[in-house]
Design a protein around this motif. Structure first.
Motif, PDB file in Angstrom:
ATOM      1  N   ASN A  52       0.895  -1.103   0.021  1.00 13.56           N
ATOM      2  CA  ASN A  52      -0.083   0.004  -0.074  1.00 13.56           C
ATOM      3  C   ASN A  52       0.794   1.133  -0.045  1.00 13.56           C
ATOM      4  O   ASN A  52       0.331   2.290   0.429  1.00 13.56           O
ATOM      5  CB  ASN A  52      -1.096   0.028   1.080  1.00 13.56           C
ATOM      6  CG  ASN A  52      -2.210   0.863   1.234  1.00 13.56           C
ATOM      7  OD1 ASN A  52      -2.391   1.075  -0.241  1.00 13.56           O
ATOM      8  ND2 ASN A  52      -2.695   1.396   2.087  1.00 13.56           N
ATOM      9  N   ASP A  53       2.217   1.203  -0.355  1.00 11.92           N
ATOM     10  CA  ASP A  53       3.012   2.323  -0.446  1.00 11.92           C
ATOM     11  C   ASP A  53       2.550   3.258  -1.606  1.00 11.92           C
ATOM     12  O   ASP A  53       2.458   4.771  -1.499  1.00 11.92           O
ATOM     13  CB  ASP A  53       4.287   2.251  -0.913  1.00 11.92           C
ATOM     14  CG  ASP A  53       4.989   1.345   0.363  1.00 11.92           C
ATOM     15  OD1 ASP A  53       5.989   0.450   0.329  1.00 11.92           O
ATOM     16  OD2 ASP A  53       4.503   1.586   1.591  1.00 11.92           O
ATOM     17  N   SER A  54       2.118   2.771  -2.840  1.00 14.99           N
ATOM     18  CA  SER A  54       1.440   3.599  -3.871  1.00 14.99           C
ATOM     19  C   SER A  54       0.516   2.725  -4.593  1.00 14.99           C
ATOM     20  O   SER A  54       0.755   1.300  -4.565  1.00 14.99           O
ATOM     21  CB  SER A  54       2.629   4.152  -4.819  1.00 14.99           C
ATOM     22  OG  SER A  54       3.474   3.127  -5.022  1.00 14.99           O
ATOM     23  N   ASP A 148     -13.343   2.042   7.799  1.00 14.87           N
ATOM     24  CA  ASP A 148     -12.974   2.905   6.692  1.00 14.87           C
ATOM     25  C   ASP A 148     -12.254   2.373   5.486  1.00 14.87           C
ATOM     26  O   ASP A 148     -11.719   2.789   4.764  1.00 14.87           O
ATOM     27  CB  ASP A 148     -12.297   4.156   6.970  1.00 14.87           C
ATOM     28  CG  ASP A 148     -13.164   5.161   7.862  1.00 14.87           C
ATOM     29  OD1 ASP A 148     -14.422   5.071   7.841  1.00 14.87           O
ATOM     30  OD2 ASP A 148     -12.551   5.795   8.823  1.00 14.87           O
ATOM     31  N   LYS A 151     -11.684   3.684   1.813  1.00 16.95           N
ATOM     32  CA  LYS A 151     -10.743   5.404   1.679  1.00 16.95           C
ATOM     33  C   LYS A 151      -9.452   4.949   1.212  1.00 16.95           C
ATOM     34  O   LYS A 151      -8.893   3.760   1.343  1.00 16.95           O
ATOM     35  CB  LYS A 151     -10.658   5.867   2.988  1.00 16.95           C
ATOM     36  CG  LYS A 151     -12.329   6.258   3.484  1.00 16.95           C
ATOM     37  CD  LYS A 151     -12.378   7.128   4.621  1.00 16.95           C
ATOM     38  CE  LYS A 151     -13.602   7.857   5.013  1.00 16.95           C
ATOM     39  NZ  LYS A 151     -13.719   8.551   6.374  1.00 16.95           N
ATOM     40  N   PRO A 152      -9.140   5.806   0.315  1.00 13.80           N
ATOM     41  CA  PRO A 152      -7.621   5.654  -0.294  1.00 13.80           C
ATOM     42  C   PRO A 152      -6.510   5.230   0.820  1.00 13.80           C
ATOM     43  O   PRO A 152      -5.669   4.529   0.239  1.00 13.80           O
ATOM     44  CB  PRO A 152      -7.534   6.893  -0.952  1.00 13.80           C
ATOM     45  CG  PRO A 152      -8.710   7.689  -1.043  1.00 13.80           C
ATOM     46  CD  PRO A 152      -9.472   7.088   0.159  1.00 13.80           C
ATOM     47  N   HIS A 153      -6.384   5.493   1.872  1.00 12.83           N
ATOM     48  CA  HIS A 153      -5.519   5.345   2.747  1.00 12.83           C
ATOM     49  C   HIS A 153      -5.567   3.968   3.515  1.00 12.83           C
ATOM     50  O   HIS A 153      -4.730   3.619   4.551  1.00 12.83           O
ATOM     51  CB  HIS A 153      -5.201   6.636   3.693  1.00 12.83           C
ATOM     52  CG  HIS A 153      -6.541   6.479   4.819  1.00 12.83           C
ATOM     53  ND1 HIS A 153      -7.804   6.957   4.355  1.00 12.83           N
ATOM     54  CD2 HIS A 153      -6.602   6.051   6.308  1.00 12.83           C
ATOM     55  CE1 HIS A 153      -8.569   7.031   5.676  1.00 12.83           C
ATOM     56  NE2 HIS A 153      -7.748   6.318   6.621  1.00 12.83           N
ATOM     57  N   LYS A 154      -6.488   3.392   3.394  1.00 17.47           N
ATOM     58  CA  LYS A 154      -6.799   1.862   3.831  1.00 17.47           C
ATOM     59  C   LYS A 154      -6.381   0.776   2.787  1.00 17.47           C
ATOM     60  O   LYS A 154      -6.403   1.312   1.417  1.00 17.47           O
ATOM     61  CB  LYS A 154      -8.356   1.961   4.140  1.00 17.47           C
ATOM     62  CG  LYS A 154      -8.686   2.948   5.337  1.00 17.47           C
ATOM     63  CD  LYS A 154      -8.105   2.297   6.745  1.00 17.47           C
ATOM     64  CE  LYS A 154      -8.492   2.567   7.677  1.00 17.47           C
ATOM     65  NZ  LYS A 154      -7.998   2.128   9.255  1.00 17.47           N
ATOM     66  N   ARG A 155      -6.323  -0.592   3.104  1.00  8.96           N
ATOM     67  CA  ARG A 155      -5.674  -1.430   2.119  1.00  8.96           C
ATOM     68  C   ARG A 155      -7.083  -2.311   1.622  1.00  8.96           C
ATOM     69  O   ARG A 155      -6.847  -2.962   0.724  1.00  8.96           O
ATOM     70  CB  ARG A 155      -5.153  -2.572   3.063  1.00  8.96           C
ATOM     71  CG  ARG A 155      -3.864  -2.026   3.982  1.00  8.96           C
ATOM     72  CD  ARG A 155      -3.318  -3.192   4.613  1.00  8.96           C
ATOM     73  NE  ARG A 155      -2.079  -2.715   5.164  1.00  8.96           N
ATOM     74  CZ  ARG A 155      -0.765  -2.689   4.780  1.00  8.96           C
ATOM     75  NH1 ARG A 155      -0.489  -3.331   3.515  1.00  8.96           N
ATOM     76  NH2 ARG A 155       0.156  -2.308   5.248  1.00  8.96           N
TER      77      ARG A 155
END
Length: 465
Positions: A52-54, A148, A151-155
């Motif tokens: 999940n780094d990018s 959540d 959401k983008p910051h989650k896996r």
């Protein structure tokens, strides 16, 4: 057997034809990687998404970039989010039961589907790497059930996409293999749309079924929220729109049609997968007889009453004939159930003793284990204890060991109970998922952010810290 009727048709869709339909966007993305790069590049993509780094490097082919970006930019309505949040609350309350039901009902039950079972057999994902397969399946569930998750910051979305790309890579490998066993076109195409929708709905419908069998039926509102979340995950994982039903009742209608279509074949590969699953459950220190007794309960089924015998009998009937006995009269069946309750009692007691004995060894490598305390620190903690402070919280495994003790012993005398009633057996089964989660939670290396990940907030709620 040739079918010319509408027996295996749902909502105007012929299920046999559906076996040919795959997941074009994901298949195109993987094909583009193979054409422009190599298997190593595909592995890099999957590792990158797992960390999940990018999301994905711009160096990869456009179809792969388009696939990932299209899913990461999905817009969810307020209703969607309300359903997701309600599902997360259900997960916090019943997630440990979900894990138990997944491995003791959902997986062995669906291995009756012989055509898709051949995917796991040919890729050796379960027969040769069973522990990894269990970890990956459980990790997927934890990632998409996280708070959540969308959401983008989650896996959550990335984990679902990773599995979708893995499915496409497996399809490519199986259909283009030049060595070893060849994919049989009679099976349709590997990981077809029929397989995708059936598997996705298992994570809802068989959970509901298992909970009801264990005496904790979810409300209709809870079922609809949970189902809404999982069908959204199904879309992300490539299930086509016309297979996504509006509600749980319609989903069951489709699922029963698919079961009838896929379970009609002779079971061969599925038996091997079920045997591998039983062996993998030994990782959680379950003895084989206890595994069989619990699967026997959870695989009892109105539509396919032969499931337990069909999936486990060929491997285990000879060694455990009493578990597989089929008494004919009502009186004989009642007596047989009484005998099996006695067996359950014996093996539950043995399991309780095993977990107690192995407890220190299981928890010794707990990733957040506290360092040894000096005399002054111990004294401070002791003083805090005098004032009602309890700094040393019990681990989830300890809680469930204590609960099993209460099941197996009289509250007043502390002596072992003479026999277990059916409700006591069901109550004990509800605790096995917690022990499994407790053991899974220890497979994590903080420094490398690898191994099994459980969100920090869930660790607190489930006493995993």
């Amino acid at each position: 057997m040739e079918n010319n009727s509408t027996e295996f048709e749902w909502n105007g869709i012929d299920l046999e034809s559906l076996r040919k339909v795959m997941d074009q966007p994901a298949d195109d993305a993987v094909q583009a990687v193979f054409e422009s790069h190599s298997m190593n590049h595909l592995r890099e993509i999957l590792i990158q998404m797992a960390e999940n780094d990018s999301a994905i490097s711009s160096a990869y082919p456009q179809p792969m970039q388009d696939l990932v970006k299209s899913e990461l930019t999905l817009a969810f309505t307020p209703h969607d989010i309300k359903m997701f949040e309600q599902t997360h609350h259900i997960w916090k309350k019943h997630g440990m039961n979900f894990i138990f039901i997944l491995f003791f009902r959902a997986l062995p039950y669906t291995y009756m589907a012989e055509k898709p079972a051949n995917v796991l057999k040919m890729t050796k994902l379960l027969t040769e790497h069973p522990e990894r397969r269990i970890f990956e399946t459980a990790q997927f569930v934890f990632d998409v059930m996280d708070k959540d998750w969308w959401k983008p910051h989650k896996r959550g979305i990335l984990t679902a996409l990773k599995i979708r790309i893995m499915h496409a890579a497996m399809r490519h490998a199986l259909l283009n293999s030049r060595d070893g066993e060849k994919w049989n076109p009679v099976w349709g195409n590997p990981i077809s749309q029929e397989d995708l929708i059936a598997t996705n709905q298992v994570f809802s419908l068989e959970f509901f079924k298992g909970m009801a069998m264990m005496g904790e039926e979810l409300t209709q509102e809870e079922q609809e929220a949970w189902f809404h979340t999982w069908k959204t995950i199904g879309k992300i994982m490539g299930v086509q729109e016309d297979l996504i039903t509006e509600n749980v009742a319609d989903a069951w209608d489709l699922q029963h049609k698919v079961y009838g279509h896929l379970f009609k074949d002779e079971t061969v590969a599925g038996i091997l997968l079920t045997e591998a699953l039983v062996k993998t459950l030994h990782h959680f220190h379950f003895p084989t007889p206890l595994i069989l007794l619990m699967m026997r309960k959870l695989l009892a089924d109105e539509q396919f009453s032969d499931c337990f015998e069909r999936m486990l009998g060929p491997t285990y009937r000879r060694d455990y004939p009493e578990i597989f006995a089929k008494p004919e009269t009502h009186e004989e069946r009642a007596q047989h159930e009484e005998v099996l309750r006695g067996h359950f009692h014996k093996h539950l007691g043995a399991y309780y003793s095993t977990i107690k004995e192995k407890r220190d060894g299981i928890l010794k490598d707990k990733p957040d284990a506290k360092p040894k305390l000096g005399f002054i620190q111990k004294l401070i903690l002791w003083i805090k204890g005098l004032f009602g402070s309890s700094p040393d919280k019990k681990h989830l495994i300890d809680h469930h060991i204590d609960f099993l003790h209460t099941i197996l012993h009289h509250k007043t005398t502390g002596k072992p109970v003479e026999k277990l009633e059916e409700d006591m057996i069901l109550e004990s089964m509800k605790k096995f998922g917690g022990i499994m989660v407790g053991i899974l939670s220890l497979h994590f290396r903080k420094g490398k952010q690898s191994g099994f990940r459980i969100p920090e907030n869930l660790k607190e709620i489930w006493s995993l810290t």
